[in-house]
Scaffold this active site. Structure first.
Site, PDB file in Angstrom:
ATOM      1  N   THR A 163       0.757  -1.382  -0.061  1.00 51.66           N
ATOM      2  CA  THR A 163       0.054  -0.093   0.230  1.00 51.66           C
ATOM      3  C   THR A 163       0.738   1.308   0.005  1.00 51.66           C
ATOM      4  O   THR A 163       1.713   1.366   1.022  1.00 51.66           O
ATOM      5  CB  THR A 163      -0.883  -0.092   1.299  1.00 51.66           C
ATOM      6  OG1 THR A 163      -1.734  -1.231   1.242  1.00 51.66           O
ATOM      7  CG2 THR A 163      -1.826   1.276   1.256  1.00 51.66           C
ATOM      8  N   LYS A 209      -6.596   1.873  -2.595  1.00 51.85           N
ATOM      9  CA  LYS A 209      -6.931   1.270  -1.196  1.00 51.85           C
ATOM     10  C   LYS A 209      -6.950   2.270  -0.175  1.00 51.85           C
ATOM     11  O   LYS A 209      -7.825   2.039   0.817  1.00 51.85           O
ATOM     12  CB  LYS A 209      -5.472   0.749  -0.984  1.00 51.85           C
ATOM     13  CG  LYS A 209      -5.197  -0.186   0.412  1.00 51.85           C
ATOM     14  CD  LYS A 209      -6.207  -1.213   0.502  1.00 51.85           C
ATOM     15  CE  LYS A 209      -5.821  -2.197   1.896  1.00 51.85           C
ATOM     16  NZ  LYS A 209      -4.499  -2.599   1.853  1.00 51.85           N
ATOM     17  N   CYS A 214     -34.809  17.543   0.945  1.00 57.43           N
ATOM     18  CA  CYS A 214     -34.716  16.541   1.917  1.00 57.43           C
ATOM     19  C   CYS A 214     -33.342  16.648   2.704  1.00 57.43           C
ATOM     20  O   CYS A 214     -33.353  16.630   4.096  1.00 57.43           O
ATOM     21  CB  CYS A 214     -34.933  15.343   1.440  1.00 57.43           C
ATOM     22  SG  CYS A 214     -36.671  15.153   0.732  1.00 57.43           S
ATOM     23  N   ASN A 227     -10.321   2.049   2.295  1.00 53.22           N
ATOM     24  CA  ASN A 227     -10.077   1.941   3.760  1.00 53.22           C
ATOM     25  C   ASN A 227     -10.895   2.993   4.419  1.00 53.22           C
ATOM     26  O   ASN A 227     -11.390   2.725   5.716  1.00 53.22           O
ATOM     27  CB  ASN A 227      -8.613   1.598   4.151  1.00 53.22           C
ATOM     28  CG  ASN A 227      -8.202   0.028   3.792  1.00 53.22           C
ATOM     29  OD1 ASN A 227      -9.178  -0.553   3.709  1.00 53.22           O
ATOM     30  ND2 ASN A 227      -7.175  -0.376   4.049  1.00 53.22           N
ATOM     31  N   TYR A 257     -24.912   8.552  -5.495  1.00 49.48           N
ATOM     32  CA  TYR A 257     -24.451   9.537  -4.531  1.00 49.48           C
ATOM     33  C   TYR A 257     -22.877   9.468  -4.620  1.00 49.48           C
ATOM     34  O   TYR A 257     -22.225  10.440  -4.328  1.00 49.48           O
ATOM     35  CB  TYR A 257     -24.983   9.736  -3.304  1.00 49.48           C
ATOM     36  CG  TYR A 257     -26.520   9.877  -3.204  1.00 49.48           C
ATOM     37  CD1 TYR A 257     -26.981  10.900  -3.741  1.00 49.48           C
ATOM     38  CD2 TYR A 257     -27.174   8.994  -2.427  1.00 49.48           C
ATOM     39  CE1 TYR A 257     -28.489  11.060  -3.802  1.00 49.48           C
ATOM     40  CE2 TYR A 257     -28.534   9.186  -2.431  1.00 49.48           C
ATOM     41  CZ  TYR A 257     -29.245  10.288  -3.131  1.00 49.48           C
ATOM     42  OH  TYR A 257     -30.437  10.393  -2.902  1.00 49.48           O
ATOM     43  N   ASN A 306     -21.895   3.714  14.325  1.00 49.32           N
ATOM     44  CA  ASN A 306     -21.736   3.892  15.666  1.00 49.32           C
ATOM     45  C   ASN A 306     -22.255   5.214  16.134  1.00 49.32           C
ATOM     46  O   ASN A 306     -23.036   5.094  17.113  1.00 49.32           O
ATOM     47  CB  ASN A 306     -20.161   3.885  16.038  1.00 49.32           C
ATOM     48  CG  ASN A 306     -19.291   2.655  15.918  1.00 49.32           C
ATOM     49  OD1 ASN A 306     -19.945   1.782  15.930  1.00 49.32           O
ATOM     50  ND2 ASN A 306     -17.957   2.539  15.972  1.00 49.32           N
ATOM     51  N   LYS A 339     -31.159  20.091  -9.086  1.00 49.26           N
ATOM     52  CA  LYS A 339     -30.860  19.181  -9.864  1.00 49.26           C
ATOM     53  C   LYS A 339     -31.711  18.889 -11.236  1.00 49.26           C
ATOM     54  O   LYS A 339     -32.581  19.784 -11.246  1.00 49.26           O
ATOM     55  CB  LYS A 339     -30.953  17.799  -9.345  1.00 49.26           C
ATOM     56  CG  LYS A 339     -32.049  17.360  -9.212  1.00 49.26           C
ATOM     57  CD  LYS A 339     -32.229  15.793  -8.490  1.00 49.26           C
ATOM     58  CE  LYS A 339     -33.516  15.255  -8.298  1.00 49.26           C
ATOM     59  NZ  LYS A 339     -33.487  14.031  -7.664  1.00 49.26           N
ATOM     60  N   ARG A 355     -35.382  24.957  -3.620  1.00 47.80           N
ATOM     61  CA  ARG A 355     -35.040  24.907  -2.179  1.00 47.80           C
ATOM     62  C   ARG A 355     -33.707  24.257  -1.796  1.00 47.80           C
ATOM     63  O   ARG A 355     -33.383  23.072  -2.260  1.00 47.80           O
ATOM     64  CB  ARG A 355     -36.220  23.860  -1.353  1.00 47.80           C
ATOM     65  CG  ARG A 355     -37.496  24.484  -1.273  1.00 47.80           C
ATOM     66  CD  ARG A 355     -38.601  23.451  -0.902  1.00 47.80           C
ATOM     67  NE  ARG A 355     -38.724  22.572  -1.830  1.00 47.80           N
ATOM     68  CZ  ARG A 355     -39.616  21.416  -1.544  1.00 47.80           C
ATOM     69  NH1 ARG A 355     -40.242  21.563  -0.478  1.00 47.80           N
ATOM     70  NH2 ARG A 355     -39.767  20.448  -2.382  1.00 47.80           N
TER      71      ARG A 355
END
Length: 457
Positions: free
Chosen positions: A124, A209, A267, A213, A256, A224, A323, A330
């Site tokens: 790496t 990589k 939204c 990662n 996305y 979490n 878009k 908005r």
């Protein structure tokens, strides 16, 4: 094929055993005598599921051996993998001494070898390392890259505990090289791997990589933080994320994941703000979720800075809604950019046929009058007028009618916020907000004559 692998640690040992499993003859190379002896006794150098059996089978089949003799390894292989360690320094940079030492050794061995050789970096490393290694090998061997040898970047995506399975069943095989012969040799090497083989540019392969990662880390932290919010509210966080992951159309998909302009609409800004507020009200610290909006605002600032840097006063904005295919203003991020440009004295023309049509029903009137009450006078449904009378064209979305703008209006400066084109060849300056130059015309490199006086403080 004949393979040599320099470095018999985690990546090297797994690679050696798996290549032997695929029927290739593999020579492992390491400075540590004990690792070499282990391989030559049919034993693995690491603790990992399935690796012991694979090493033993490869050794017993006569397809796997190890040595400290670098000349022997290079002379008896067609592809040399560099799989040595790249530990971090205290400052967070990579320590590349082992990579460069390995390159010098391979170069010295290549000086004595006739025939074409491929050097593949499996370790790496950051973008630019491949080129540095090539230069070291050229100097040590006296040979020419692309003629006598070729460089390849071939990042690994192995998880500890499932490394053998991951090697033999990867989601994708990435090979970066500017040498077609080397690519074909790598394609032959991985011929029996059931995964898409992606040949790409070296810097793309080198950074993959790190991107993967870092995203994996982001996913863990995001989950979490969601879990911490749910815990504070007495909600089962695992049920929430299980349902989240069932959405393969948006949540777990490529949707996305396209570098470009800031997000907007009715939204995303509203709902992400609500979740941040919910966390705050329940005394839950969510630094990653809190960082989303500031990062989005930085993308708007980047767009403003790009326009200002061009030094031209007349700016045409192609697309006002958040878009394509809608008249919804908005939280449209380009509105904030336009507001900033107007405040800096730029002459702005705006084209958006959908927004102009919606004037008849006053759909956006309340929003415009509260956000930028004087915007009506800048909006038009005359694309030709905006393009002809602007020096800088800012493309905000992928409306089909924008596709031929470069050809119809040559010489314009184009700032692309939507990746409207994959590549261009026209007489003008092009810049993408989150990607490099894609204009192949030589005129791209000509200096831009600014028409705005700047004051230095």
């Amino acid at each position: 094929m004949r393979i040599s692998i320099f470095g018999l640690g985690y990546v090297g040992c797994v690679g050696a055993a798996c290549c032997a499993k695929l029927g290739h003859h593999v020579i492992g190379v390491d400075v540590t005598e004990n690792k070499v002896n282990l391989i030559n006794a049919g034993r693995a150098t690491i603790i990992e599921a399935e690796i012991d059996d694979l090493v033993r089978e490869g050794y017993e089949a006569g397809l796997l051996e190890a040595t400290q003799d670098i000349d022997y390894a290079v002379q008896n292989s067609d592809i040399s993998f560099i799989a040595v360690g790249t530990p971090s320094t205290k400052q967070g940079h990579l320590k590349l001494d082992y990579i460069f030492d390995c390159a010098r050794n391979i170069g010295a061995a290549l000086a004595k070898k006739d025939g074409f050789h491929v050097v593949a970096i499996r370790s790496t490393v950051l973008p630019g390392t491949n080129a540095n290694v090539a230069a070291i090998i050229e100097e040590a061997s006296g040979k020419k890259e692309g003629v006598d040898f070729a460089m390849v970047s071939n990042p690994e995506f192995l998880r500890e505990g499932t490394a053998v399975h991951d090697y033999l069943n990867p989601p994708v095989t990435v090979v970066g090289s500017n040498n077609e012969r080397a690519v074909e040799m790598m394609r032959e090497l991985y011929a029996h791997i059931d995964a898409e083989f992606v040949a790409t540019e070296v810097p793309v392969a080198e950074i993959m990589k790190y991107v993967c990662n870092t995203y994996h880390g982001l996913k863990i932290v995001f989950a979490n933080e969601v879990g911490n919010i749910c815990k504070a509210l007495g909600i089962d966080s695992h049920k929430v994320m299980d349902i989240f992951c069932k959405d393969k159309q948006l949540n777990i998909s490529s949707y996305y994941f396209k570098p470009g302009f800031a997000y907007g609409g009715s939204c995303l800004p509203k709902d992400s703000k609500a979740l941040r507020t919910l966390a705050h009200d329940n005394y839950v610290d969510v630094p990653v979720i809190n960082a989303i909006n500031p990062s989005n605002e930085l993308q708007k600032k980047a767009a403003v800075d790009m326009v200002v840097a061009k030094g031209r006063r007349k700016v045409g904005v192609l697309g006002l809604s958040f878009k394509s295919g809608t008249d919804d203003l908005r939280c449209s991020p380009i509105v904030d950019v336009i507001e900033a440009l107007l405040g800096k004295g730029f002459q702005v023309r705006i084209y958006d046929k959908n927004v102009k049509v919606s004037e008849d029903t006053n759909t956006n009137k309340d929003f415009i009058m509260s956000k930028i009450p004087y915007m009506y006078e800048f909006v038009t449904d005359d694309l030709d007028d905006v393009c002809a009378n602007s020096d800088v064209l800012v493309v905000t979305n992928k409306e089909k009618e924008f596709a031929n703008v470069p050809e119809r209006f040559p010489g314009k400066i184009i700032i692309d916020l939507a990746r409207m084109w994959d590549e261009l060849d026209y007489e003008g300056n092009y810049e993408g907000i989150s990607w490099g130059n894609i204009n192949r015309n030589v005129a791209q490199g000509e200096a831009i004559a600014a028409d705005m006086v700047r004051t230095e403080f």
